[in-house]
Scaffold this active site. Structure first.
Site, PDB file in Angstrom:
ATOM      1  N   CYS A   1       0.867  -1.168   0.000  1.00 23.87           N
ATOM      2  CA  CYS A   1       0.000   0.000   0.000  1.00 23.87           C
ATOM      3  C   CYS A   1       0.909   1.225   0.000  1.00 23.87           C
ATOM      4  O   CYS A   1       2.132   1.092   0.032  1.00 23.87           O
ATOM      5  CB  CYS A   1      -0.905  -0.029   1.230  1.00 23.87           C
ATOM      6  SG  CYS A   1      -2.362   1.021   1.061  1.00 23.87           S
TER       7      CYS A   1
ATOM      8  N   CYS B   1      -4.006  -0.643  -2.976  1.00 25.85           N
ATOM      9  CA  CYS B   1      -4.388   0.727  -3.320  1.00 25.85           C
ATOM     10  C   CYS B   1      -3.831   1.054  -4.695  1.00 25.85           C
ATOM     11  O   CYS B   1      -2.824   0.489  -5.123  1.00 25.85           O
ATOM     12  CB  CYS B   1      -3.927   1.725  -2.267  1.00 25.85           C
ATOM     13  SG  CYS B   1      -2.164   2.069  -2.257  1.00 25.85           S
TER      14      CYS B   1
ATOM     15  N   CYS C   1       4.496   0.752  -8.288  1.00 22.51           N
ATOM     16  CA  CYS C   1       5.198  -0.536  -8.310  1.00 22.51           C
ATOM     17  C   CYS C   1       4.510  -1.443  -9.312  1.00 22.51           C
ATOM     18  O   CYS C   1       3.946  -2.465  -8.941  1.00 22.51           O
ATOM     19  CB  CYS C   1       5.168  -1.197  -6.932  1.00 22.51           C
ATOM     20  SG  CYS C   1       6.133  -0.373  -5.700  1.00 22.51           S
TER      21      CYS C   1
END
Length: 144
Positions: free
Chosen positions: A11, A83, A90
């Site tokens: 996240c 998220c 990434c």
């Protein structure tokens, strides 16, 4: 070599969604999973996340917010982003064999009263538990 399925949950801040997911997967997945969570910009574990997890008998009060850099050289069978920001920053997680993305609302963004805020954390916790239940079955099947 361990028979445990290694999972990294990502996240942005590693403060709420990924922390709750880590606690849930450790609890519900049991010994079959080795679970870590991390963030792109780690901060702190939100007290609301600790509180709503405690409501269902899972203690994450000893968790700490960790950077993805801590896991850069480690292999994972699964990387789950929880998220959109983590997915965008990434797109290919380090050491990941397989990736899943779940676009979940950020409960920490709710700025209303305490009850409304806790309700937002509960809603995300419940959604995570439902998704992780399905993930546990799928992950176990794919490694058998």
């Amino acid at each position: 070599m361990s028979d445990r399925i290694r999972v990294l949950i990502l996240c942005t801040g590693n403060s709420a969604r990924s922390q709750m997911a880590e606690g849930l997967l450790r609890h519900d997945g049991g010994e079959g999973f080795a679970v870590e969570s991390a963030g792109i910009e780690p901060s702190f574990v939100r007290p609301e996340a600790i509180a709503v997890m405690r409501e269902i008998g899972i203690d994450i009060s000893n968790h700490r917010s960790k950077s993805i850099d801590e896991f850069a050289e480690q292999p994972f069978e699964w990387v789950i982003t929880v998220c959109d920001n983590a997915k965008q920053n990434c797109p290919v997680a380090p050491g990941a064999s397989r990736q899943i993305h779940w676009s979940l609302t950020d409960p920490a963004a709710v700025v209303w009263d305490v009850k409304t805020r806790l309700d937002a954390f509960r809603e995300v916790r419940n959604e995570l538990r439902e998704r992780l239940s399905k993930f546990i079955a799928t992950a176990k099947e794919s490694t058998s």
